[in-house]
Design a protein around this motif. Structure first.
Motif, PDB file in Angstrom:
ATOM      1  N   ALA A  69       0.854  -1.180   0.000  1.00  0.00           N
ATOM      2  CA  ALA A  69       0.000   0.000   0.000  1.00  0.00           C
ATOM      3  C   ALA A  69       0.893   1.233   0.000  1.00  0.00           C
ATOM      4  N   GLY A  70       0.472   2.238  -0.693  1.00  0.00           N
ATOM      5  CA  GLY A  70       1.316   3.426  -0.739  1.00  0.00           C
ATOM      6  C   GLY A  70       0.542   4.646  -1.170  1.00  0.00           C
ATOM      7  N   GLY A  71       1.277   5.757  -1.209  1.00  0.00           N
ATOM      8  CA  GLY A  71       0.671   7.022  -1.573  1.00  0.00           C
ATOM      9  C   GLY A  71       0.502   7.216  -3.063  1.00  0.00           C
ATOM     10  N   ASN A  72       1.094   6.314  -3.881  1.00  0.00           N
ATOM     11  CA  ASN A  72       0.983   6.392  -5.333  1.00  0.00           C
ATOM     12  C   ASN A  72       1.385   7.758  -5.874  1.00  0.00           C
ATOM     13  N   ARG A  73       2.508   8.296  -5.365  1.00  0.00           N
ATOM     14  CA  ARG A  73       3.014   9.586  -5.848  1.00  0.00           C
ATOM     15  C   ARG A  73       3.568   9.478  -7.250  1.00  0.00           C
ATOM     16  N   GLY A  74       3.995   8.305  -7.599  1.00  0.00           N
ATOM     17  CA  GLY A  74       4.612   8.111  -8.897  1.00  0.00           C
ATOM     18  C   GLY A  74       6.112   8.328  -8.821  1.00  0.00           C
ATOM     19  N   ALA A  75       6.785   7.871  -9.850  1.00  0.00           N
ATOM     20  CA  ALA A  75       8.234   7.979  -9.918  1.00  0.00           C
ATOM     21  C   ALA A  75       8.627   8.290 -11.355  1.00  0.00           C
ATOM     22  N   VAL A  76       9.872   8.687 -11.516  1.00  0.00           N
ATOM     23  CA  VAL A  76      10.407   8.984 -12.842  1.00  0.00           C
ATOM     24  C   VAL A  76      11.720   8.249 -13.033  1.00  0.00           C
ATOM     25  N   MET A  77      12.004   7.924 -14.281  1.00  0.00           N
ATOM     26  CA  MET A  77      13.310   7.435 -14.686  1.00  0.00           C
ATOM     27  C   MET A  77      13.708   8.276 -15.885  1.00  0.00           C
ATOM     28  N   ASN A 108       0.692  -0.586  -6.560  1.00  0.00           N
ATOM     29  CA  ASN A 108      -0.052   0.400  -7.328  1.00  0.00           C
ATOM     30  C   ASN A 108       0.919   1.546  -7.564  1.00  0.00           C
ATOM     31  N   ALA A 109       1.858   1.341  -8.485  1.00  0.00           N
ATOM     32  CA  ALA A 109       2.897   2.347  -8.699  1.00  0.00           C
ATOM     33  C   ALA A 109       3.222   2.450 -10.178  1.00  0.00           C
ATOM     34  N   GLU A 110       3.407   3.681 -10.625  1.00  0.00           N
ATOM     35  CA  GLU A 110       3.778   3.940 -12.009  1.00  0.00           C
ATOM     36  C   GLU A 110       5.092   4.690 -12.060  1.00  0.00           C
ATOM     37  N   MET A 111       5.840   4.441 -13.125  1.00  0.00           N
ATOM     38  CA  MET A 111       7.080   5.173 -13.364  1.00  0.00           C
ATOM     39  C   MET A 111       6.986   5.789 -14.747  1.00  0.00           C
ATOM     40  N   THR A 112       7.218   7.092 -14.800  1.00  0.00           N
ATOM     41  CA  THR A 112       7.217   7.819 -16.055  1.00  0.00           C
ATOM     42  C   THR A 112       8.644   7.843 -16.594  1.00  0.00           C
ATOM     43  N   ILE A 113       8.828   7.354 -17.818  1.00  0.00           N
ATOM     44  CA  ILE A 113      10.135   7.354 -18.466  1.00  0.00           C
ATOM     45  C   ILE A 113      10.265   8.663 -19.243  1.00  0.00           C
ATOM     46  N   VAL A 114      11.344   9.398 -18.967  1.00  0.00           N
ATOM     47  CA  VAL A 114      11.562  10.718 -19.557  1.00  0.00           C
ATOM     48  C   VAL A 114      12.884  10.728 -20.304  1.00  0.00           C
ATOM     49  N   ALA A 127      10.094  16.648 -11.682  1.00  0.00           N
ATOM     50  CA  ALA A 127      10.793  15.645 -10.876  1.00  0.00           C
ATOM     51  C   ALA A 127      11.974  15.060 -11.652  1.00  0.00           C
ATOM     52  N   ALA A 128      11.783  14.832 -12.946  1.00  0.00           N
ATOM     53  CA  ALA A 128      12.864  14.278 -13.762  1.00  0.00           C
ATOM     54  C   ALA A 128      14.056  15.221 -13.796  1.00  0.00           C
ATOM     55  N   ASN A 129      13.805  16.499 -13.983  1.00  0.00           N
ATOM     56  CA  ASN A 129      14.907  17.465 -14.041  1.00  0.00           C
ATOM     57  C   ASN A 129      15.596  17.591 -12.677  1.00  0.00           C
ATOM     58  N   ARG A 130      14.832  17.522 -11.596  1.00  0.00           N
ATOM     59  CA  ARG A 130      15.424  17.583 -10.254  1.00  0.00           C
ATOM     60  C   ARG A 130      16.284  16.346  -9.993  1.00  0.00           C
ATOM     61  N   GLU A 131      15.740  15.157 -10.259  1.00  0.00           N
ATOM     62  CA  GLU A 131      16.492  13.921 -10.029  1.00  0.00           C
ATOM     63  C   GLU A 131      17.747  13.871 -10.890  1.00  0.00           C
ATOM     64  N   LEU A 132      17.663  14.357 -12.109  1.00  0.00           N
ATOM     65  CA  LEU A 132      18.823  14.396 -12.994  1.00  0.00           C
ATOM     66  C   LEU A 132      19.934  15.250 -12.382  1.00  0.00           C
ATOM     67  N   GLN A 133      19.567  16.377 -11.793  1.00  0.00           N
ATOM     68  CA  GLN A 133      20.551  17.255 -11.152  1.00  0.00           C
ATOM     69  C   GLN A 133      21.114  16.625  -9.883  1.00  0.00           C
ATOM     70  N   GLU A 134      20.257  15.965  -9.108  1.00  0.00           N
ATOM     71  CA  GLU A 134      20.705  15.350  -7.862  1.00  0.00           C
ATOM     72  C   GLU A 134      21.618  14.149  -8.110  1.00  0.00           C
ATOM     73  N   GLU A 135      21.301  13.343  -9.102  1.00  0.00           N
ATOM     74  CA  GLU A 135      22.012  12.078  -9.276  1.00  0.00           C
ATOM     75  C   GLU A 135      23.130  12.117 -10.310  1.00  0.00           C
ATOM     76  N   ALA A 136      22.983  12.947 -11.352  1.00  0.00           N
ATOM     77  CA  ALA A 136      23.974  12.925 -12.437  1.00  0.00           C
ATOM     78  C   ALA A 136      24.719  14.240 -12.604  1.00  0.00           C
ATOM     79  N   LYS A 176      16.808   8.050 -11.367  1.00  0.00           N
ATOM     80  CA  LYS A 176      15.396   7.817 -11.078  1.00  0.00           C
ATOM     81  C   LYS A 176      15.059   8.311  -9.684  1.00  0.00           C
ATOM     82  N   GLY A 177      13.782   8.482  -9.424  1.00  0.00           N
ATOM     83  CA  GLY A 177      13.352   8.879  -8.092  1.00  0.00           C
ATOM     84  C   GLY A 177      11.867   9.150  -8.037  1.00  0.00           C
ATOM     85  N   LEU A 178      11.400   9.418  -6.830  1.00  0.00           N
ATOM     86  CA  LEU A 178       9.981   9.703  -6.607  1.00  0.00           C
ATOM     87  C   LEU A 178       9.624  11.115  -7.048  1.00  0.00           C
ATOM     88  N   ILE A 179       8.380  11.276  -7.432  1.00  0.00           N
ATOM     89  CA  ILE A 179       7.837  12.597  -7.731  1.00  0.00           C
ATOM     90  C   ILE A 179       7.407  13.213  -6.397  1.00  0.00           C
TER      91      ILE A 179
END
Length: 187
Positions: free
Chosen positions: A46-54, A125-131, A95-104, A83-86
């Motif tokens: 069970a979760g908050g279903n915030r979604g994630a990005v890669m 119940n989780a989705e990942m948006t590929i960017v 979120a994608a642009n933030r995670e890109l700056q944090e990780e790469a 990748k990371g949570l939204i």
């Protein structure tokens, strides 16, 4: 080819309860009654279903940016895409642009959603948006990683060599690689 019934009735949830929890996860038990009268119990995260990005960052037309980070589930270092949570209030592209700056250590001027995938829909119940991220420039934000991540440049033309590596195994990364190659061919 068999026909898919778009009007198939979802099972009725007759009872739900949290049966286990940790600092990060909750396990929910569902009591279900199917349209044919069969009853079953299922467990799911069970979760908050915030979604994630890669993010598939493109340094230029033929060079992807990958990161190498510790994976606690396999107790190995894995090569993959950032990748990371939204975060609440963020769009997937923000979120994608933030995670890109944090990780790469890059930001992108050009971001495109190329696909959304589900992650083990039987249990989550989780989705990942590929960017796909292009027009990169150096820009860092502090992330929550316990150690600096190794940034690895990899030629798209050497995708088969990437797929052959023992440290490039995450199914979502493999899917993102193929989706990015398809998107790049079409655009």
């Amino acid at each position: 080819m068999s026909k898919i019934d778009p009007a198939k009735t979802l099972p009725e949830i007759t009872h739900r309860e949290i049966v286990a929890r940790s600092r990060l996860f909750k396990v929910e038990r569902l009591d279900l009654t199917f349209s044919n009268g069969e009853e079953r119990q299922f467990e799911r995260m069970a979760g908050g279903n915030r979604g994630a990005v890669m993010i598939v960052p493109m340094l230029d037309e033929n060079t992807m940016v990958l990161i190498r980070e510790y994976a606690a589930g396999t107790h190995t270092y894995e090569l993959g895409f950032p990748k990371g949570l939204i975060d609440p209030g963020e769009t997937a592209l923000e979120a994608a642009n933030r995670e890109l700056q944090e990780e790469a250590g890059y930001a992108a001027r050009d971001l495109h959603v190329i696909h959304t995938v589900s992650m083990a829909p039987t249990f989550f119940n989780a989705e990942m948006t590929i960017v796909l991220a292009r027009d990169l420039y150096p820009q860092s934000l502090e992330g929550d990683e316990p150690e600096p991540l190794e940034v690895v440049e990899w030629p798209v033309s050497q995708a088969n060599a990437l797929l052959a590596r023992k440290d490039f195994t995450e199914a979502r990364c493999v899917a993102a690689l193929f989706l990015a190659q398809k998107w790049l061919e079409e655009h």
